[in-house]
Scaffold this motif. Structure first.
Motif, PDB file in Angstrom:
ATOM      1  N   LEU A   1      -8.812  -4.104   2.933  1.00  0.00           N
ATOM      2  CA  LEU A   1      -7.695  -3.907   1.997  1.00  0.00           C
ATOM      3  C   LEU A   1      -8.069  -4.295   0.578  1.00  0.00           C
ATOM      4  O   LEU A   1      -7.466  -3.822  -0.381  1.00  0.00           O
TER       5      LEU A   1
ATOM      6  N   ASP B   1       3.643  -9.721   7.818  1.00  0.00           N
ATOM      7  CA  ASP B   1       2.292  -9.374   8.268  1.00  0.00           C
ATOM      8  C   ASP B   1       1.481 -10.660   8.099  1.00  0.00           C
ATOM      9  O   ASP B   1       0.886 -10.889   7.049  1.00  0.00           O
TER      10      ASP B   1
ATOM     11  N   THR C   1       0.851  -1.193   0.000  1.00  0.00           N
ATOM     12  CA  THR C   1       0.000   0.000   0.000  1.00  0.00           C
ATOM     13  C   THR C   1       0.885   1.241   0.000  1.00  0.00           C
ATOM     14  O   THR C   1       2.111   1.131   0.134  1.00  0.00           O
TER      15      THR C   1
ATOM     16  N   THR D   1       2.874   1.285   3.218  1.00  0.00           N
ATOM     17  CA  THR D   1       4.004   0.348   3.207  1.00  0.00           C
ATOM     18  C   THR D   1       5.137   0.911   2.356  1.00  0.00           C
ATOM     19  O   THR D   1       6.318   0.771   2.695  1.00  0.00           O
TER      20      THR D   1
ATOM     21  N   GLU E   1      -8.709   0.838   0.903  1.00  0.00           N
ATOM     22  CA  GLU E   1      -7.255   1.029   0.822  1.00  0.00           C
ATOM     23  C   GLU E   1      -6.517   0.668   2.103  1.00  0.00           C
ATOM     24  O   GLU E   1      -5.391   1.101   2.312  1.00  0.00           O
TER      25      GLU E   1
HETATM   26  N1  ADE Z   1      -2.816  -3.156   7.178  1.00  0.00           N
HETATM   27  C1  ADE Z   1      -3.978  -2.518   7.298  1.00  0.00           C
HETATM   28  N2  ADE Z   1      -3.964  -1.368   6.614  1.00  0.00           N
HETATM   29  C2  ADE Z   1      -2.753  -1.276   6.019  1.00  0.00           C
HETATM   30  C3  ADE Z   1      -2.153  -0.309   5.179  1.00  0.00           C
HETATM   31  N3  ADE Z   1      -2.780   0.788   4.800  1.00  0.00           N
HETATM   32  N4  ADE Z   1      -0.898  -0.566   4.772  1.00  0.00           N
HETATM   33  C4  ADE Z   1      -0.264  -1.688   5.146  1.00  0.00           C
HETATM   34  N5  ADE Z   1      -0.772  -2.615   5.945  1.00  0.00           N
HETATM   35  C5  ADE Z   1      -2.018  -2.415   6.389  1.00  0.00           C
END
Ligand code: ADE
Length: 418
Positions: free
Chosen positions: A341, A125, A53, A56, A345
């Motif tokens: 997700l 994760d 994302t 990240t 987003e």
């Molecule tokens: N987990 C939940 N939301 C997220 C995000 N926006 N980026 C990365 N990991 C996540």
């Protein structure tokens, strides 16, 4: 440089969205500035398996600024933002292996691409990098200084691995930091789950009966936000303490078998298997909407649902209609994968700011101290957790009081009462 993304042409959009998220990640920005001077990850290969994302991306860039070589794959086949993956690969020269909608084989190929680069620190994760190393690539463990874990489900898996005596390197449970789960799990999951459901369905929540399975931090967040949107919330729990909390927070609590008959929208956030099963789908009202916001796509027994089904069709993006043999329809969102997700987003940047500040500082801690740690699951050092809370408050412009000398003395003295 090798990478695998959906469409490199999406990079322009991805880059702008990464910059947009960065604006709301001031703590991570501060860490990036300090990393740029200190270079705590100089020469360290970091393999990350995270949702790809905009947030990240900012974490990955922070690690790079700290001197790390970074490789990234997705931690869920449906959570990748393809524009972000494209930008990371092309604009930032990062080996990224992630395509939204990838099948299971590709998902694991991508994990192996990251592990082939022999990471010295792994960042998970959901614990898929660590579990792949322990099950299929045992020799790789020797080169790993340590790992960090982002989510509740991953921490549970890793604690079980440690308990069995098989864990081959130290792990830092980022999820368990107060500045992570009290905010990300509660406010992040709360908002992004509602966002995912609304984007997928465009249903009015007000006046609906909204069933939440699980009243951990994520369940608390989802229940609170559904209530805020005007839904009548029912909580299903197995833990008496949590069930009691839900009662005292003003929610109706009942077994899922009862809730199944009255709910309009169902959301699982338990981290466990087959929370909503065949016998529950059977009794749902016509038009019931079912989704999951827990880490893995195991909370809904979709195989069981299929056995009850006469026909299926995708009725709109992320919404699949299951027409049951009893004549009713059940609508499954995002194939039972993380709805926040898949059809939205994920958590907003402002809350990921703290989660990923924990990740960045824990990685630096591992680089510095990892060789002295034992092969077990550690908490994020309290000093890091506190420092992140302090920085977040500062960046929000919030000032707080300090104890007076007299108050400090009072708190330390057992002799003083009224
Ligand atoms: N987990 C939940 N939301 C997220 C995000 N926006 N980026 C990365 N990991 C996540």
């Amino acid at each position: 440089m090798k990478y695998h993304v959906k469409d490199i042409g999406l990079r322009g959009k991805g880059r702008k969205r990464i910059e947009w998220a960065e604006r709301d990640m001031p703590v991570l920005r501060r860490i990036r500035e300090s990393f740029s001077e200190r270079r705590p990850l100089k020469g360290v290969r970091v393999g990350a398996c995270l949702h790809v994302t905009t947030e990240t991306a900012n974490l990955m860039l922070t690690l790079k600024e700290g001197g790390a070589e970074v490789y990234l794959c997705a931690s869920n086949p449906l959570s990748t933002q393809d524009d972000v993956a494209a930008s990371l690969a092309k604009d930032y020269g990062m080996p990224v292996f992630a395509v939204k909608g990838e099948d299971n084989r590709t998902y694991y190929n991508h994990i192996n691409e990251v592990l082939d680069r022999k990471p010295m620190i792994t960042m998970d994760d959901g614990a898929d990098l660590v579990s792949t190393i322990h099950m299929k690539r045992k020799k790789d463990a020797a080169g790993v200084i340590g790992s960090t874990e982002e989510t509740t489900t991953g921490v549970i898996r890793l604690k079980s691995l440690a308990k069995s005596g098989l864990l081959k390197f130290p792990v830092i449970a980022v999820n368990d930091a107060a500045t992570k789960h009290l905010f990300d799990n509660r406010y992040g999951t709360g908002q992004s789950t509602i966002d995912g459901i609304v984007r997928a369905t465009n249903r009015l929540l007000s006046g609906s009966t909204f069933v939440v399975s699980g009243y951990g931090w994520c369940g608390k967040g989802v229940s609170m936000r559904a209530k805020g949107m005007g839904a009548n919330v029912i909580v299903a729990e197995v833990d008496p303490l949590r069930a009691l909390e839900a009662v005292m927070d003003g929610f109706r609590v009942m077994p899922i078998a009862e809730a199944a008959k009255v709910g309009d929208i169902f959301c699982t956030v338990t981290g466990d298997l087959h929370v909503i099963r065949k016998e529950h789908f059977k009794t749902m009202k016509d038009g019931a909407i079912v989704c999951n916001s827990g880490h893995f796509n195991v909370e809904l027994d979709i195989k069981g649902l299929k056995t009850l089904t006469k026909s299926r069709r995708v009725i709109r993006e992320f919404v699949e209609e299951y027409r049951l043999k009893n004549g009713r329809c059940v609508y499954l969102l995002a194939d039972g994968r993380l709805v926040n997700l898949a059809s939205a987003e994920g958590h907003p940047a402002s809350v990921m700011d703290m989660s990923f500040a924990n990740q960045a500082l824990s990685a630096a801690y591992l680089a510095e101290r990892g060789s002295k740690l034992e092969n077990r699951v550690y908490a994020v050092p309290e000093a890091i957790d506190k420092e992140i809370a302090k920085m977040k408050l500062e960046t929000l412009g919030v000032k707080i009081d300090v104890l007076t000398a007299e108050q400090k003395k009072y708190l330390e003295a057992w002799e003083m009462g009224t």
